[in-house]
Write a protein that holds these residues in place. Structure first.
Motif, PDB file in Angstrom:
ATOM      1  N   PHE A  44       0.865  -1.039   0.044  1.00  0.00           N
ATOM      2  CA  PHE A  44       0.053  -0.021  -0.202  1.00  0.00           C
ATOM      3  C   PHE A  44       0.772   1.320  -0.130  1.00  0.00           C
ATOM      4  O   PHE A  44       0.471   2.076  -0.425  1.00  0.00           O
ATOM      5  CB  PHE A  44      -0.907  -0.028   1.234  1.00  0.00           C
ATOM      6  N   LYS A  45       2.049   1.053   0.503  1.00  0.00           N
ATOM      7  CA  LYS A  45       2.797   2.205   0.652  1.00  0.00           C
ATOM      8  C   LYS A  45       3.524   2.648  -0.600  1.00  0.00           C
ATOM      9  O   LYS A  45       3.690   3.960  -0.978  1.00  0.00           O
ATOM     10  CB  LYS A  45       4.055   1.944   1.772  1.00  0.00           C
ATOM     11  N   ILE A  46       3.861   1.691  -1.530  1.00  0.00           N
ATOM     12  CA  ILE A  46       4.237   1.809  -2.830  1.00  0.00           C
ATOM     13  C   ILE A  46       3.481   2.133  -3.924  1.00  0.00           C
ATOM     14  O   ILE A  46       3.366   2.947  -4.681  1.00  0.00           O
ATOM     15  CB  ILE A  46       5.342   0.744  -3.067  1.00  0.00           C
ATOM     16  N   LYS A  47       2.310   1.161  -3.929  1.00  0.00           N
ATOM     17  CA  LYS A  47       1.453   0.990  -5.026  1.00  0.00           C
ATOM     18  C   LYS A  47      -0.197   1.184  -4.711  1.00  0.00           C
ATOM     19  O   LYS A  47      -0.973   1.178  -5.777  1.00  0.00           O
ATOM     20  CB  LYS A  47       1.387  -0.303  -5.849  1.00  0.00           C
ATOM     21  N   GLY A  48      -0.384   1.447  -3.288  1.00  0.00           N
ATOM     22  CA  GLY A  48      -1.743   1.347  -2.802  1.00  0.00           C
ATOM     23  C   GLY A  48      -2.513   2.774  -3.426  1.00  0.00           C
ATOM     24  O   GLY A  48      -2.004   3.894  -3.587  1.00  0.00           O
ATOM     25  N   PRO A  49      -3.903   2.734  -3.176  1.00  0.00           N
ATOM     26  CA  PRO A  49      -4.860   3.870  -3.356  1.00  0.00           C
ATOM     27  C   PRO A  49      -4.427   4.961  -2.465  1.00  0.00           C
ATOM     28  O   PRO A  49      -3.635   4.795  -1.387  1.00  0.00           O
ATOM     29  CB  PRO A  49      -6.092   3.415  -3.125  1.00  0.00           C
ATOM     30  N   ALA A  50      -4.685   6.366  -2.420  1.00  0.00           N
ATOM     31  CA  ALA A  50      -4.038   7.272  -1.916  1.00  0.00           C
ATOM     32  C   ALA A  50      -4.456   7.494  -0.210  1.00  0.00           C
ATOM     33  O   ALA A  50      -3.818   7.506   0.450  1.00  0.00           O
ATOM     34  CB  ALA A  50      -4.642   8.647  -2.355  1.00  0.00           C
ATOM     35  N   ALA A  51      -5.903   6.942  -0.104  1.00  0.00           N
ATOM     36  CA  ALA A  51      -6.331   6.833   1.170  1.00  0.00           C
ATOM     37  C   ALA A  51      -5.513   5.885   2.123  1.00  0.00           C
ATOM     38  O   ALA A  51      -5.052   6.152   3.064  1.00  0.00           O
ATOM     39  CB  ALA A  51      -7.929   6.694   1.254  1.00  0.00           C
ATOM     40  N   PRO A  52      -5.386   4.629   1.631  1.00  0.00           N
ATOM     41  CA  PRO A  52      -4.831   3.525   2.530  1.00  0.00           C
ATOM     42  C   PRO A  52      -3.221   3.865   2.582  1.00  0.00           C
ATOM     43  O   PRO A  52      -2.850   3.763   3.705  1.00  0.00           O
ATOM     44  CB  PRO A  52      -4.855   2.200   1.785  1.00  0.00           C
ATOM     45  N   GLN A  53      -2.551   4.481   1.478  1.00  0.00           N
ATOM     46  CA  GLN A  53      -1.402   4.808   1.487  1.00  0.00           C
ATOM     47  C   GLN A  53      -0.966   5.924   2.514  1.00  0.00           C
ATOM     48  O   GLN A  53      -0.035   5.647   3.236  1.00  0.00           O
ATOM     49  CB  GLN A  53      -1.002   5.366   0.012  1.00  0.00           C
ATOM     50  N   ALA A  54      -1.969   6.938   2.876  1.00  0.00           N
ATOM     51  CA  ALA A  54      -1.768   7.743   3.501  1.00  0.00           C
ATOM     52  C   ALA A  54      -1.805   7.214   5.030  1.00  0.00           C
ATOM     53  O   ALA A  54      -1.101   7.746   5.877  1.00  0.00           O
ATOM     54  CB  ALA A  54      -2.908   9.059   3.637  1.00  0.00           C
ATOM     55  N   ILE A  55      -2.844   6.445   5.271  1.00  0.00           N
ATOM     56  CA  ILE A  55      -2.690   5.674   6.497  1.00  0.00           C
ATOM     57  C   ILE A  55      -1.257   5.168   6.979  1.00  0.00           C
ATOM     58  O   ILE A  55      -0.871   5.303   7.976  1.00  0.00           O
ATOM     59  CB  ILE A  55      -3.880   4.840   6.602  1.00  0.00           C
ATOM     60  N   VAL A  56      -0.963   4.260   5.821  1.00  0.00           N
ATOM     61  CA  VAL A  56       0.354   3.629   6.057  1.00  0.00           C
ATOM     62  C   VAL A  56       1.607   4.631   6.396  1.00  0.00           C
ATOM     63  O   VAL A  56       2.285   4.335   7.253  1.00  0.00           O
ATOM     64  CB  VAL A  56       0.521   2.871   4.893  1.00  0.00           C
ATOM     65  N   ASN A  57       1.657   5.454   5.803  1.00  0.00           N
ATOM     66  CA  ASN A  57       2.374   6.600   5.786  1.00  0.00           C
ATOM     67  C   ASN A  57       2.448   7.482   7.205  1.00  0.00           C
ATOM     68  O   ASN A  57       3.273   7.679   8.044  1.00  0.00           O
ATOM     69  CB  ASN A  57       2.702   7.491   4.581  1.00  0.00           C
ATOM     70  N   ASP A  58       1.301   7.829   7.226  1.00  0.00           N
ATOM     71  CA  ASP A  58       0.902   8.678   8.473  1.00  0.00           C
ATOM     72  C   ASP A  58       1.254   8.218   9.947  1.00  0.00           C
ATOM     73  O   ASP A  58       1.642   8.636  10.826  1.00  0.00           O
ATOM     74  CB  ASP A  58      -0.500   9.210   8.409  1.00  0.00           C
ATOM     75  N   TYR A  59       0.845   6.709   9.858  1.00  0.00           N
ATOM     76  CA  TYR A  59       1.045   5.983  11.490  1.00  0.00           C
ATOM     77  C   TYR A  59       2.514   5.273  11.331  1.00  0.00           C
ATOM     78  O   TYR A  59       2.413   4.494  12.366  1.00  0.00           O
ATOM     79  CB  TYR A  59      -0.180   5.153  11.490  1.00  0.00           C
ATOM     80  N   MET A  60       3.208   5.329  10.232  1.00  0.00           N
ATOM     81  CA  MET A  60       4.407   4.539  10.261  1.00  0.00           C
ATOM     82  C   MET A  60       4.153   3.012  10.419  1.00  0.00           C
ATOM     83  O   MET A  60       4.748   2.356  11.271  1.00  0.00           O
ATOM     84  CB  MET A  60       5.442   5.093  11.260  1.00  0.00           C
ATOM     85  N   LEU A  61       3.103   2.566   9.903  1.00  0.00           N
ATOM     86  CA  LEU A  61       2.658   1.051  10.192  1.00  0.00           C
ATOM     87  C   LEU A  61       4.040   0.065   9.793  1.00  0.00           C
ATOM     88  O   LEU A  61       3.920  -0.719  10.616  1.00  0.00           O
ATOM     89  CB  LEU A  61       1.572   0.701   9.224  1.00  0.00           C
TER      90      LEU A  61
END
Length: 238
Positions: free
Chosen positions: A181-198
């Motif tokens: 999700f961080k590399i290729k995912g849609p914008a919303a899930p990508q933002a969650i992964v990046n913002d919360y450092m999952l």
């Protein structure tokens, strides 16, 4: 072999296991705290610290973990087992070396001194080697906890090993999914992964679970080294 030599051998195993556990506990802490102090921020994954001033800590600790795993003999392969402890820990150690010396992509695109792996293989293949090594490393650690450590442990410690093993496997799956999700995912899930450092926290939790399992294993062997001589002495007195 005399009883004292056996005790020394058990204590040596204990120290190796404790060292592995302590290194696992310290690695995420050193990187996260060190990164915050040196750069004022936290990297989105453990592997990204390779591209910071903390490269030496990342590579050094992973190399130390790899050497301990490769040198660790463990127990002989029992009937019905496919791999011995020694084989699994050796493969895990080799994978740990891959994590250390095959860098992932440099997300900041800063010109840094290239590693030998990047010079020989190129950045893309080196990154693929890194991700493959990291996945194999974590999967083998989970397998060690579930199929090796829990095999002969008492019920209380068996629960600890199984909890650690499943935690490692679940977090590994989480890292793979979150990375996609961080590399290729849609914008919303990508933002969650990046913002919360999952990715970072999934990796850290997996490493801490690995550390807890090895610290527990080392503690169990130290107790064995203390209890067995006492039993022998009591039998002789009896």
């Amino acid at each position: 072999m005399s009883q004292s030599h056996r005790d020394d051998l058990v204590i040596s195993y204990y120290r190796v296991r404790q060292a592995l556990g302590l290194l696992g506990l310290l690695l995420p802490v050193l990187l996260i705290v060190g990164g915050w102090m040196s750069a004022g921020g936290v990297e989105p994954s453990i592997s990204d610290y390779y591209h910071t001033l903390l490269r030496d800590i990342f590579v050094g600790v992973m190399t130390a973990i790899a050497i301990f795993l490769i040198a660790y003999p463990g127990h002989h392969r029992e009937t019905g087992e496919v791999f011995s402890d020694d084989r699994l820990t050796t493969f895990a150690g080799l994978a740990a070396l891959g994590v250390a010396f095959f860098p992932n992509e440099n997300r900041l695109r800063i010109e840094l001194l290239e590693s030998p792996a990047q010079l020989i293989l190129g950045h893309r293949l080196a990154a693929m080697g890194h991700y493959a090594s990291a996945t194999i490393f974590l999967l083998l650690l989970g397998l060690l906890c579930l199929r090796k450590f829990a095999r002969t442990a008492k019920p209380a410690r068996r629960r600890i090993y199984r909890t650690c093993g499943w935690t490692i496997l679940v977090m590994t799956a989480g890292v793979v999914v979150a990375s996609w999700f961080k590399i290729k995912g849609p914008a919303a899930p990508q933002a969650i992964v990046n913002d919360y450092m999952l990715v970072l926290w999934f990796e850290a939790i997996a490493i801490w679970a690995f550390a807890v399992a090895w610290l527990t294993k080392g503690r169990a062997d130290l107790m064995l080294a203390r209890v067995v001589p006492k039993r022998v002495l009591d039998q002789r007195r009896g």
